[in-house]
Design a protein around this motif. Structure first.
Motif, short mmCIF file in Angstrom:
data_model
loop_
_atom_site.label_atom_id
_atom_site.label_comp_id
_atom_site.label_asym_id
_atom_site.label_seq_id
_atom_site.Cartn_x
_atom_site.Cartn_y
_atom_site.Cartn_z
N LEU A 287 -25.00 40.58 59.69
CA LEU A 287 -25.70 41.39 58.89
C LEU A 287 -26.78 42.32 59.86
O LEU A 287 -27.04 43.16 59.24
CB LEU A 287 -26.46 40.55 58.09
CG LEU A 287 -25.77 39.38 57.19
CD1 LEU A 287 -26.65 38.91 56.19
CD2 LEU A 287 -24.63 40.41 56.00
N THR A 288 -26.94 42.03 61.09
CA THR A 288 -27.59 43.12 61.72
C THR A 288 -26.72 43.50 62.93
O THR A 288 -25.96 42.68 63.45
CB THR A 288 -28.99 42.70 62.11
OG1 THR A 288 -28.75 41.27 62.88
CG2 THR A 288 -29.63 42.32 60.98
N GLY A 289 -27.19 44.40 63.52
CA GLY A 289 -26.30 45.04 65.03
C GLY A 289 -25.10 45.83 64.56
O GLY A 289 -24.91 46.18 63.57
N ALA A 290 -24.34 45.98 65.76
CA ALA A 290 -23.28 47.01 65.53
C ALA A 290 -22.31 46.41 64.58
O ALA A 290 -21.43 47.32 63.92
CB ALA A 290 -22.44 47.18 66.87
N TYR B 265 -11.97 51.99 61.67
CA TYR B 265 -12.22 53.32 60.98
C TYR B 265 -13.09 54.13 61.76
O TYR B 265 -12.79 55.62 61.64
CB TYR B 265 -12.64 53.10 59.42
CG TYR B 265 -13.74 52.38 59.57
CD1 TYR B 265 -14.93 52.98 59.33
CD2 TYR B 265 -14.06 51.04 59.62
CE1 TYR B 265 -16.33 52.50 59.47
CE2 TYR B 265 -15.34 50.33 59.51
CZ TYR B 265 -16.28 51.04 59.22
OH TYR B 265 -17.52 50.62 59.44
N PHE B 266 -13.92 53.74 62.49
CA PHE B 266 -14.74 54.76 63.14
C PHE B 266 -14.08 55.26 64.43
O PHE B 266 -14.75 55.89 65.26
CB PHE B 266 -16.13 54.05 63.46
CG PHE B 266 -16.15 52.66 64.18
CD1 PHE B 266 -15.82 52.53 65.25
CD2 PHE B 266 -16.27 51.52 63.22
CE1 PHE B 266 -16.01 51.17 65.90
CE2 PHE B 266 -16.25 50.23 63.82
CZ PHE B 266 -15.89 50.17 65.18
N LYS C 233 -14.53 54.30 54.26
CA LYS C 233 -15.32 55.26 55.19
C LYS C 233 -14.16 56.03 55.82
O LYS C 233 -14.77 57.15 56.55
CB LYS C 233 -16.20 54.29 56.15
CG LYS C 233 -17.52 53.71 55.48
CD LYS C 233 -18.41 54.80 55.50
CE LYS C 233 -19.45 54.60 54.49
NZ LYS C 233 -20.30 55.64 54.10
N LEU D 112 -21.62 42.89 56.00
CA LEU D 112 -22.33 43.36 54.53
C LEU D 112 -21.12 43.23 53.62
O LEU D 112 -21.25 42.78 52.48
CB LEU D 112 -22.96 44.67 54.56
CG LEU D 112 -23.78 44.75 53.29
CD1 LEU D 112 -25.06 43.77 52.85
CD2 LEU D 112 -24.37 46.24 53.12
N SER D 113 -20.14 43.88 53.88
CA SER D 113 -18.72 43.82 53.23
C SER D 113 -18.38 42.42 52.87
O SER D 113 -17.87 42.16 51.69
CB SER D 113 -17.52 44.67 53.91
OG SER D 113 -17.56 45.97 53.80
N GLU E 98 -14.13 59.78 54.52
CA GLU E 98 -15.24 60.35 54.81
C GLU E 98 -15.14 60.86 56.27
O GLU E 98 -15.78 61.74 56.30
CB GLU E 98 -16.45 59.38 54.42
CG GLU E 98 -17.67 59.89 53.65
CD GLU E 98 -18.40 58.77 53.43
OE1 GLU E 98 -19.72 58.87 53.96
OE2 GLU E 98 -18.18 57.75 52.55
N PHE F 12 -19.13 51.53 45.68
CA PHE F 12 -18.19 52.17 46.61
C PHE F 12 -16.86 51.20 46.59
O PHE F 12 -17.04 50.03 46.09
CB PHE F 12 -18.62 52.53 47.99
CG PHE F 12 -19.20 51.13 48.63
CD1 PHE F 12 -18.71 50.31 49.57
CD2 PHE F 12 -20.63 50.73 48.48
CE1 PHE F 12 -19.16 49.38 50.02
CE2 PHE F 12 -21.22 49.96 49.04
CZ PHE F 12 -20.68 49.25 49.96
N ARG G 9 -25.08 38.00 63.98
CA ARG G 9 -25.03 39.15 64.76
C ARG G 9 -23.87 39.37 65.40
O ARG G 9 -23.48 40.02 66.59
CB ARG G 9 -26.09 39.34 65.68
CG ARG G 9 -27.63 39.19 65.09
CD ARG G 9 -28.74 39.15 66.09
NE ARG G 9 -28.63 40.56 67.01
CZ ARG G 9 -29.28 41.74 66.61
NH1 ARG G 9 -29.84 41.53 65.44
NH2 ARG G 9 -28.97 42.86 67.25
N ALA H 225 -22.91 44.92 61.66
CA ALA H 225 -23.35 44.83 60.33
C ALA H 225 -22.82 45.39 59.12
O ALA H 225 -22.68 44.84 58.12
CB ALA H 225 -24.67 45.41 60.38
N ALA H 226 -22.01 46.61 59.31
CA ALA H 226 -21.34 47.01 57.95
C ALA H 226 -20.20 46.11 57.65
O ALA H 226 -20.15 45.81 56.38
CB ALA H 226 -20.54 48.29 58.37
N ASN I 273 -20.91 40.85 50.44
CA ASN I 273 -21.08 41.57 49.24
C ASN I 273 -19.70 40.64 48.37
O ASN I 273 -19.91 40.49 47.30
CB ASN I 273 -20.56 42.80 49.20
CG ASN I 273 -22.04 43.43 49.21
OD1 ASN I 273 -22.99 43.12 49.10
ND2 ASN I 273 -21.80 44.91 49.98
#
Lengths: 287, 386
Positions: B37-40, B231-232, B260, B46-47, B263, B301, B78, B42-43, B50
């Motif tokens: 949930l934190t650090g690189a 994706y990034f 994402k 969270l997915s 986007e 989203f 982490r 985290a996204a 959720n």
């Protein structure tokens, strides 16, 4: 040949981006002899502030100004409340503080804006260029323009103004500069304002160039810029800029023409080791 | 004297607290989860979290597990192996969970898999891809595809469905990218005579500037570029390739399965881009459509495959407990292993092989008007069986 020119143009752009981030770090090192790792977090903050203002107002220029102001404020706060009280300790103490700030700011950005990557789809008021088969996209042109303006501004400020003279004097010997009547505490704050605003510009440019703004975007610059200021000559801004541009070009050409098994980011550190072995004062540093 | 009194008081409060906790846990079934949930990472964390919350609410709305309420106990690892190991011990020793969903990356998941195996606690890794996660033993399962499976499926899509003859490979220089590319090349050399790999290059994980690679690819001008990455990474590749005027088809994998991506790449560069993944947005089964609607309603989203995989990771455990009629670890383990044609969010799960690897069809999605849509499905047994 076209391919080579295209690669070269892209390489210089990457080098320019490195230069924008690194020059602020070199300024701070020059005056306080501190490795200001949290500079990379200010750069990320700059990207977020810019994106925030841009998505509210749609005005890129306003976003730039507000972001520079916000970063300057945070930069000066870091100097006053973290580095200044730690200056009396050995240099690794402020360095540890700086690393803590980097991680802390990253997590604050995540808490405020969420962990997801934000796109930065800015409308750029600059045209693209075609020279025969070579194309320069509007974003690329912007990177060139903005970097040249900022670097020229830094050069002018430090060589053609009294403030620049005082900054250079303080970076040579802060105590003697102080004894000659220079208000060194103000000079230090000014240095942080200039360095942090440059980082803000870099953050926004990178955000637009790669269309990504995210909490840990400062992680790679945090260590790469350290290698770059060593290569350039600790504390030398022209050296940092030269090292950055050279690195940008060599990274791009090496990937394009030689299938090196090394990761791109290793190159900065190979250069750093080479410089430490053969020219410890750095490319443009003084002994 | 005073110190001693304080110590006794503290001990007393702690014991009371534990007793209260134990009494409370008696009428719930506790399942643990580790998510970054934190650090690189985290996204992705969270997915996953959720989606897990939606799964828990669904289960409890339908009466819970074996008449008890499902309680999810999650910690932030982490995406760090050291952190995850400490938290795994906490889940076992303090929270006394009966099973664990691994909602994190390969490094921490590999590290904790051996612990859960030793303590005999069923562990389902949602989307971690490293082969070692399930090799820890018979209590460890995986709901995501192995990289090699996905690579073979991608090769089938590229060569048979899209008819590419000259293919460029550009992949993230991590275990996943390399293994996926190996699977891709294996399939090509075995099943696709006449197809040529004309470019084969890894890029470092934090890469943002792909122009040096793409310039070279542009010169080679392949029919298709297989891009393995998140994706990034894939988003900027699409954007930069479009900017450079590259006309080749581009195929990606589950790492690019995120709203994402569009986007970051921009709608016009993303249009027509395809991936192999495990979530089919156009699947008409209610489990899929209800989840997508619920996720979008709660969080605003679209969900991605990481979240969907975590959801299934938990539901596979819940389904096994209901079938076993108990939360006894060994029986739950046997029930997970016996899973057959389970109606999952990430496809109908045919079952698990002897290693604990999932067997289910690979989905092929294409971006149309900025959203992932159904393109095809790969379910040849020789491709999807690890």
């Amino acid at each position: 040949m076209d391919l080579f020119l295209e690669q070269l143009l892209n390489g210089i752009a990457i080098g320019f981006i490195y230069a924008l981030i690194t020059s602020g770090l070199a300024l701070v090192y020059g005056i306080l002899r501190i490795l200001h790792v949290a500079h990379a977090a200010i750069y990320a903050l700059g990207a977020y502030a810019g994106l925030g203002i841009y998505s509210i107002t749609g005005n890129l220029f306003l976003a730039l100004i507000v972001s520079m102001a916000a970063c300057s404020l945070v930069g000066v706060a870091i100097e006053k409340f973290v580095y200044f009280p730690l200056l009396k300790y050995p240099p690794y103490v402020p360095l540890i503080g700086s690393i803590a700030l980097l991680l802390g700011i990253e997590e604050v950005l995540r808490l405020v804006a969420g962990p997801y990557i934000h796109a930065f789809p800015a409308e750029i008021p600059v045209p693209g260029f075609h020279f025969g088969p070579i194309t320069m996209s509007p974003v690329l042109v912007t990177v060139y323009l903005v970097t040249v303006i900022v670097l020229f501004g830094l050069w002018f400020l430090s060589t053609r103004t009294e403030l620049g003279l005082a900054m250079r004097a303080s970076s040579q010997d802060i105590q003697i500069a102080g004894s000659l009547g220079i208000n060194t505490s103000r000079i230090i704050s000014t240095t942080f304002i200039i360095g942090s605003s440059t980082a803000a510009v870099a953050g926004i440019l990178v955000g637009i160039y790669f269309n990504q703004v995210y909490p840990t975007m400062g992680a790679v610059p945090a260590y790469k810029t350290l290698a770059l200021i060593v290569v350039g000559g600790l504390g030398s801004v022209p050296g940092a800029v030269l090292a950055s541009v050279l690195l940008g070009i060599s990274e791009t050409l090496l990937i394009g023409y030689a299938n090196i098994p090394l990761p791109r980011d290793a190159l900065a550190f190979i250069a750093m080791i080479a410089v430490l072995m053969w020219r410890p004062q750095g490319l443009l540093g003084r002994r | 004297m005073l110190m001693k009194f304080v110590r006794v008081m503290v001990a007393g409060v702690l014991i009371l607290g534990l007793a209260a906790g134990a009494a409370f846990s008696a009428d719930t079934v506790r399942i643990g989860a580790l998510v970054p949930l934190t650090g690189a990472a985290a996204a992705d964390g969270l997915s996953a979290l959720n989606s897990l919350k939606i799964a828990v609410d669904n289960v409890n709305a339908e009466g819970g597990i074996l008449g008890k309420r499902l309680e999810l106990i999650y910690y932030d690892d982490r995406a760090d192996a050291k952190e995850a190991v400490a938290l795994a011990h906490k889940l076992i020793g303090q929270d006394r969970v009966v099973a664990v969903v691994g909602g994190s990356y390969s490094m921490p998941s590999r590290a904790v898999a051996t612990i859960f195996q030793e303590e005999e606690i069923p562990f389902v890794a949602a989307y971690a891809v490293h082969p070692d996660v399930t090799k820890a033993g018979d209590f460890c399962f995986r709901n995501g595809f192995l990289a090699a499976v996905e690579g073979k499926a991608a090769a089938k899509v590229a060569t048979q469905m899209l008819g590419a003859k000259r293919i460029a490979l550009l992949y993230s220089d991590i275990d996943f990218g390399r293994t996926l590319s190996e699977g891709f090349k294996q399939y090509v050399s075995k099943n696709a005579p006449g197809v040529e790999i004309v470019y084969d290059q890894a890029y470092p994980f934090p890469e943002k500037d792909f122009k040096p690679y793409l310039s070279k690819i542009k010169e080679i001008s392949p029919d298709l570029i297989m891009v393995n990455g998140y994706y990034f990474q894939t988003g900027p590749i699409l954007k930069q390739a479009k900017g450079m005027g590259i006309k080749s088809m581009i195929l990606g994998e589950e790492g690019a399965d995120s709203p994402k991506l569009v986007e970051i790449a921009g709608p016009s560069a993303a249009e027509g881009f395809m991936i192999v993944t495990n979530l089919n947005r156009d699947d008409e089964r209610p489990v899929v459509q209800n989840f997508i609607r619920e996720f979008k309603g709660r969080y605003g989203f679209d969900p991605d495959m990481v979240g969907a995989s975590a959801y299934d990771g938990l539901m596979i455990i819940v389904d096994a407990m209901n079938r076993a009629g108990t939360t006894d670890a060994k029986k739950v383990r046997d029930a997970i292993a016996a899973t057959s044609n389970y109606n999952g969010l990430t496809g109908v799960i045919k079952g698990f092989d002897s290693e604990g690897e999932v067997v289910k069809p690979v989905q092929v999605q294409i971006i149309k008007l900025g959203e992932y849509r159904y393109f095809a499905e790969v379910d040849d047994p020789e491709v999807i069986t690890p």
